[in-house]
Design an enzyme around this catalytic site. Structure first.
Site, PDB file in Angstrom:
ATOM      1  N   LYS A  38       2.841  11.261  -3.429  1.00 15.92           N
ATOM      2  CA  LYS A  38       1.854  10.918  -4.072  1.00 15.92           C
ATOM      3  C   LYS A  38       0.814  11.677  -4.873  1.00 15.92           C
ATOM      4  O   LYS A  38       0.141  11.363  -5.864  1.00 15.92           O
ATOM      5  CB  LYS A  38       0.884   9.912  -3.269  1.00 15.92           C
ATOM      6  CG  LYS A  38      -0.021   8.830  -4.045  1.00 15.92           C
ATOM      7  CD  LYS A  38      -0.829   7.973  -2.738  1.00 15.92           C
ATOM      8  CE  LYS A  38      -1.789   6.938  -3.471  1.00 15.92           C
ATOM      9  NZ  LYS A  38      -2.287   6.037  -2.313  1.00 15.92           N
ATOM     10  N   GLU A  94      -7.561   0.532  -4.576  1.00 17.60           N
ATOM     11  CA  GLU A  94      -7.340   0.473  -2.930  1.00 17.60           C
ATOM     12  C   GLU A  94      -8.655  -0.052  -2.374  1.00 17.60           C
ATOM     13  O   GLU A  94      -8.656  -0.932  -1.588  1.00 17.60           O
ATOM     14  CB  GLU A  94      -6.836   1.948  -2.519  1.00 17.60           C
ATOM     15  CG  GLU A  94      -5.322   2.131  -2.466  1.00 17.60           C
ATOM     16  CD  GLU A  94      -4.831   3.358  -2.410  1.00 17.60           C
ATOM     17  OE1 GLU A  94      -5.699   4.423  -1.981  1.00 17.60           O
ATOM     18  OE2 GLU A  94      -3.945   3.771  -2.800  1.00 17.60           O
ATOM     19  N   ASP A  96     -13.538   4.986   1.060  1.00 16.14           N
ATOM     20  CA  ASP A  96     -11.915   4.959   1.295  1.00 16.14           C
ATOM     21  C   ASP A  96     -11.383   6.408   1.209  1.00 16.14           C
ATOM     22  O   ASP A  96     -11.269   6.929   0.312  1.00 16.14           O
ATOM     23  CB  ASP A  96     -11.406   4.124   0.282  1.00 16.14           C
ATOM     24  CG  ASP A  96      -9.542   3.961   0.679  1.00 16.14           C
ATOM     25  OD1 ASP A  96      -9.339   4.848   1.330  1.00 16.14           O
ATOM     26  OD2 ASP A  96      -9.074   3.534  -0.142  1.00 16.14           O
ATOM     27  N   ASP A  98       1.034  -1.045   0.025  1.00 15.74           N
ATOM     28  CA  ASP A  98      -0.100  -0.017   0.070  1.00 15.74           C
ATOM     29  C   ASP A  98       0.863   1.164  -0.038  1.00 15.74           C
ATOM     30  O   ASP A  98       1.570   1.359   1.165  1.00 15.74           O
ATOM     31  CB  ASP A  98      -0.837  -0.147   1.129  1.00 15.74           C
ATOM     32  CG  ASP A  98      -1.767   1.327   1.311  1.00 15.74           C
ATOM     33  OD1 ASP A  98      -1.559   2.292   0.533  1.00 15.74           O
ATOM     34  OD2 ASP A  98      -2.623   1.337   2.438  1.00 15.74           O
TER      35      ASP A  98
END
Lengths: 238, 606
Positions: free
Chosen positions: B69, B167, B189, B8
């Protein structure tokens, strides 16, 4: 499912019998995997989506069977299960999966299913309507004018609210038309299926077939046209 | 088959997990936390990653990269609005962002690769084997460029990325495995920087994604920023201090804001305390949960829009969702839970640690890919429509959003002019009408044999693979010949650039990360040598001469290992020395006890 699926099944058997395993070159009897070397085989371009799912070429289909078969074939083809296999097998798995997903998406939706069946039966190029259907010609031209006027109007004015009321009425009217089209379309679907189930090879049956296909095509293209008009209308008055 | 790990790669934290006899487990190193903060810092000893790097945020903010990211697969223009918030310098080269660290500049995939390498090292140390293959997760709403950038990061880190997995779907795998759930589930999420919502149908081990939506720019970072902005405004109003001139204090404010936010998930009020620059005292303020919720409310509301769109695309009503699963650290906020519960009309699940569930799911997918299990199969979708630019700058969709992947579409191209030898094709991703409003993925020129207009027929196949990444193939229908197409990504690294970065990473970055391991091992070894030598000097007489000789041998073995650059060898010799000196340590302890007891009454010690 009735016993009228023989035609399509026979055809599939014939296609498969003619093909050869890409890997061991043995004659293929298996459906998607070679009987001898168990390698996955590319689904032939000639296999139609109905055949691929083992379904008869009908417009009313059992969606539970469709889903179950989709899951079963996904398990057979998905790239996740080919990670340790050769490049050739991975590439077949990818191609088959993509085809399978397209086939499932097409057959799951009644309209796409009908359009696809029309393609198969009557070999159509997608008929995109650019002018209003004859029975709606006057009505739609007038609607277009009202829409233009409304777009140019001052939204707070009295004129705008009169136009808005008129557009609302037009919308109700068109939505009624849409429902009528849906009903007629589903009547045609049932007639088509019944005709196929009878499986007659008479001149009358042939004439009826082509008349049903023609009507279906007409309604499908009118339907898309009206749908776009309604969407435009809803967006404008929102 | 070699082991595949699940990773992850998060905006704020990253984790690695593996499958242990049918159960996914997070890999934690012995002395450190399982979560590796996604932070990379340039120090005098090279590049460092994770917790030690996080300490540099306030010390050397201009040389410490966090939230990288957010820049993956982006151009500088894409992130213009938030540049002011980042203390490190960003530039652009060939459509790709570069982050300046000291003398060198790095692309976001290179920075991400350093984090991946740290995770790789941890996994290798823990599992005792070399790790070369991984499944890496990305937000479901990541576009093609962002996915490709993630894949590039893996390659630069020396990992073969067998699958890029979304994810929320990864999380559903971890949940499905645990609960053997059937029915429809919604996975909400909300992570550090991104938000995803996915609606899935679970049936007999098939995880079919019906629809997905999201916002790749909405997460905990944004909540922190709102709180930080409030604090900065108040400091300015009350103390007349503008902290924006002090990047180190700006970072401290951001970190304090994050901590306050986290505390307010448990408590109703908390105190924020900040040191002001140049010894100008402290700023103290009480912050209540109500105040935090008033600040963050609009952002939480923003996440509900994508939820409604995903429901609409899946053709379901909120009441038809059987279970709601919460993923991502930000779902710990009570306000988020309330809003999600209100939307779906049911209590959301949060049985699994929301920080770990994505990595656990990635390990499950890794197990599926390695052939470990065939019970489960994930059928995911492409989040955004894929199309090409047609006449008049309009986008024509070839593959609609929420289409199950792998998915393909074919388009036939021909010529309009006699002897024309090429057609320019512009590939787009997005939901907008006009080409210019969508993401430009790539452009390429299709080569066509010079023939009269309309005669050539080139069939171009656009294939989205199981990673959600686009592949393009062309075939001349007249000759049946396939044509390889060189696709130039609009916002991404070309293959050659990735190649070069892989080489660079071996030359520099790899050294940087492992250099840290060596440096740490050497430091620890040095400390052990010093204390052992002192012990020998002080207490050598307490043990037998043979034992002293063994200790001296172990000491010199460690000293020579310390000269080398193998941290494992150093650690091994340290363990040998500790073992050899055990008797000495015990003897010295006894001796000091005895000394301490002398001259004391029995009653004092009992």
């Amino acid at each position: 499912m009735s016993g009228h699926t023989h035609n399509t099944d026979d055809r599939r058997q014939l296609q498969m019998a003619r093909s050869m395993c890409w890997h061991c070159q043995s004659e293929m009897a298996g459906e998607y995997f070679c009987d001898r070397c168990v390698k996955v085989q590319p689904v032939s371009k000639d296999v139609d989506y109905f055949t691929c799912f083992g379904l008869p070429r009908r417009l009313a289909i059992d969606t539970r069977v469709l889903e179950a078969k989709f899951y079963e074939l996904s398990r057979a083809f998905h790239p996740d299960f080919y990670q340790n296999k050769s490049d050739a097998e991975q590439s077949i798995s990818l191609g088959n999966s993509a085809m399978l997903n397209t086939a499932y998406r097409t057959l799951r939706d009644p309209i796409q299913r009908a359009e696809y069946l029309l393609d198969l039966e009557a070999g159509s190029v997608k008929d995109i309507r650019t002018s209003p259907p004859a029975d709606l010609f006057e009505e739609i031209l007038e609607l277009q004018e009202t829409l233009d006027e409304f777009r140019e109007s001052d939204r707070a004015s009295e004129q705008a609210s009169t136009l808005r009321a008129k557009l609302h009425a037009d919308r109700t009217n068109l939505e009624e038309r849409q429902r009528e089209m849906e009903t007629r379309l589903h009547q045609l679907f049932s007639r088509w299926d019944a005709l196929q189930d009878r499986g007659e090879a008479t001149e009358e049956a042939r004439t009826e077939r082509s008349s049903i296909l023609k009507d279906m095509r007409n309604i499908l293209s009118n339907r898309t046209y009206v749908k776009n008009i309604v969407n435009d209308l809803v967006e404008t008055i929102a | 088959m070699a082991r595949i790990v699940g990773i992850d790669l998060g905006t704020t934290n990253s984790l690695v997990a593996y499958m242990d006899k049918g159960t996914p487990r997070i890999i934690a190193s012995r002395h450190e936390r399982a979560m590796v903060p996604s932070v990379v810092a340039l120090t005098d000893n090279g590049l460092i990653v994770g917790d030690p790097a996080k300490e540099h945020l306030t010390r050397h903010p201009e040389r410490t990269v966090y939230s990288v990211k957010r820049f993956m697969g982006k151009s500088l223009a894409d992130v213009q609005g938030e540049l002011a918030y980042f203390p490190y310098a960003l530039t652009e080269k060939g459509g790709v962002i570069r982050i300046q660290l000291g003398e060198k500049s790095y692309s976001p995939p290179q920075i991400s690769a350093m984090i991946l390498k740290e995770l790789k090292l941890r996994a290798e140390a823990f599992l005792g084997e070399s790790i070369t293959k991984a499944v890496i997760t990305v937000p479901a709403y990541f576009n093609d460029s962002q996915r490709q950038a993630t894949k590039d990061a893996g390659m630069i880190a020396g990992l073969e990325v067998l699958r890029i997995i979304n994810e929320p779907t990864a999380a559903s795998l971890a949940y499905g495995l645990q609960e053997k759930t059937q029915g429809t589930i919604a996975v909400y999420d909300l992570g550090g920087g991104t938000f995803d919502i996915s609606i899935l149908k679970l049936k007999n081990g098939i995880f079919e994604v019906l629809a997905t939506n999201g916002d790749t720019h909405l997460g905990g970072d944004d909540f922190d920023q709102l709180v930080a902005d409030l604090l900065l405004k108040e400091i300015k109003a009350q103390q007349g201090l503008d902290l924006s001139a002090h990047p180190d204090h700006m970072q401290a404010v951001r970190l304090q804001a994050e901590r306050a936010k986290i505390r307010l998930s448990e408590e109703l009020k908390t105190t924020v305390c900040l040191d002001l620059p140049n010894g100008q005292g402290q700023f103290t303020r009480e912050l209540t949960r109500d105040q935090l919720e008033a600040l963050c409310g609009p952002l939480v509301e923003r996440s509900l829009g994508p939820c409604r769109l995903a429901l609409k695309d899946s053709g379901l009503n909120p009441t038809e969702i059987d279970e709601v699963v919460l993923v991502g650290g930000s779902t710990r906020m009570p306000l988020v839970r309330q809003r999600v519960q209100a939307l779906f009309g049911k209590q959301p699940h949060c049985d699994l640690n929301p920080d770990e569930v994505v990595a656990l799911g990635a390990a499950v997918q890794a197990d599926i890919l390695s052939g470990g299990t065939t019970d489960m199969l994930l059928l995911d979708v492409t989040p955004l429509s894929l199309g090409i630019e047609t006449m008049g700058g309009v986008m024509s969709s070839l593959i609609r959003r929420n289409t199950t992947i792998p998915a393909s579409a074919k388009e036939m191209f021909t010529t309009y002019v006699d002897g024309q030898t090429g057609v320019d094709i512009h590939i787009l991703q997005g939901e907008r009408e006009l080409a210019k409003d969508n993401r430009s993925l790539a452009r390429f020129r299709l080569k066509i044999p010079p023939l009269p207009a309309g005669v050539p027929r080139i069939e171009v196949t656009f294939l989205i693979d199981a990673n959600g990444i686009l592949n393009v193939m062309a075939k001349d229908m007249r000759t049946g010949e396939t044509q390889s197409i060189e696709v130039k990504p609009s916002y991404g690294l070309s293959d050659q650039e990735v190649e070069r970065m892989i080489e660079d990473s071996f030359k520099f970055a790899a050294d940087d990360v492992s250099a840290r391991k060596v440096i740490e091992a050497r430091l620890d070894a040095g400390a052990l040598i010093t204390t052992t030598e002192k012990s020998l000097a002080d207490g050598g007489h307490l043990v037998a001469a043979g034992e002293v000789a063994t200790i001296r041998a172990a000491l010199s073995a460690l000293a020579s290992a310390k000269e080398g650059s193998d941290p494992r060898a150093i650690r091994a010799r340290m363990a040998d020395l500790e073992q050899a000196a055990k008797g000495l340590t015990v003897a010295m302890l006894d001796d000091s006890l005895k000394q301490g007891l002398q001259g004391k009454k029995i009653s004092d010690v009992t």
